[in-house]
Write an enzyme that holds these catalytic residues in place. Structure first.
Site, PDB file in Angstrom:
ATOM      1  N   CYS A  50      47.126  47.615  45.889  1.00  0.00           N
ATOM      2  CA  CYS A  50      46.106  47.402  45.222  1.00  0.00           C
ATOM      3  C   CYS A  50      44.847  47.838  44.709  1.00  0.00           C
ATOM      4  O   CYS A  50      44.113  48.573  44.607  1.00  0.00           O
ATOM      5  CB  CYS A  50      45.510  45.732  44.824  1.00  0.00           C
ATOM      6  SG  CYS A  50      47.296  45.266  44.159  1.00  0.00           S
ATOM      7  N   THR A  51      44.483  48.119  46.522  1.00  0.00           N
ATOM      8  CA  THR A  51      43.337  48.755  47.280  1.00  0.00           C
ATOM      9  C   THR A  51      43.535  50.668  46.531  1.00  0.00           C
ATOM     10  O   THR A  51      42.636  51.391  45.889  1.00  0.00           O
ATOM     11  CB  THR A  51      43.144  48.726  48.615  1.00  0.00           C
ATOM     12  OG1 THR A  51      42.996  47.485  48.610  1.00  0.00           O
ATOM     13  CG2 THR A  51      41.915  48.943  48.577  1.00  0.00           C
TER      14      THR A  51
END
Length: 160
Positions: free
Chosen positions: A49-50
């Protein structure tokens, strides 16, 4: 809700749903007149997600040049989103959907197997909405590497 298919418009109750974001309350109808990339991701500050948030932020100006807004969605709180944005200098807006209203409307909530247990979570998915509010393209079960480039290429292709 049944799965939205290309050319379909979100129902009015979803378009006008007030959503809490890192930039204040919005509705999806606020984006009419511009294309919108709506991407759903499982959890703030996790590896995939980062990278996805960083990739969308890295290319944010490219999307804006194509009259396309980019908004990320997860079930995390606004406070979590703010920490996520600050920690990684993300330039995109994030929607907090703890009641899963938008997630359910877009059909991204799925049962997943995690360490032998079934858990319900967000299937990483991206939706390209046209300026008229119709779905132009959906990517489900997204793999992060190269995904943002695919989305940009699709927008350029549709704009040509």
């Amino acid at each position: 809700m049944t799965t939205l298919t290309d050319g379909q418009r979100l129902p009015p109750e979803i378009q006008t749903l007030v959503l809490e974001t890192t930039r204040g309350p919005i509705t999806l109808a606020d984006f009419l007149g511009h294309q919108l990339v709506l991407y759903f991701y499982p959890k703030d500050d996790t590896p995939g997600c980062t990278v996805e948030g960083q990739d969308f932020s890295k290319h944010h100006a490219d999307f804006l040049a194509l009259d396309t807004q980019v908004v990320g969605v997860s079930r995390d709180s606004l406070a979590s989103h703010q920490r996520f944005i600050s920690k990684y200098s993300l330039s995109i807006t994030l929607i907090s959907d703890p009641q899963e209203l938008l997630c359910n409307a877009m059909g991204v909530m799925k049962d997943k197997n995690m360490y032998g247990k079934t858990v319900r979570g967000i299937e990483r998915s991206t939706f390209l909405m046209g300026a008229d509010g119709t779905l132009r393209k959906a990517w489900r079960g997204v793999k992060v590497p190269g995904h943002v480039d695919q989305v940009l290429a699709e927008i350029r292709n549709l704009s040509a």
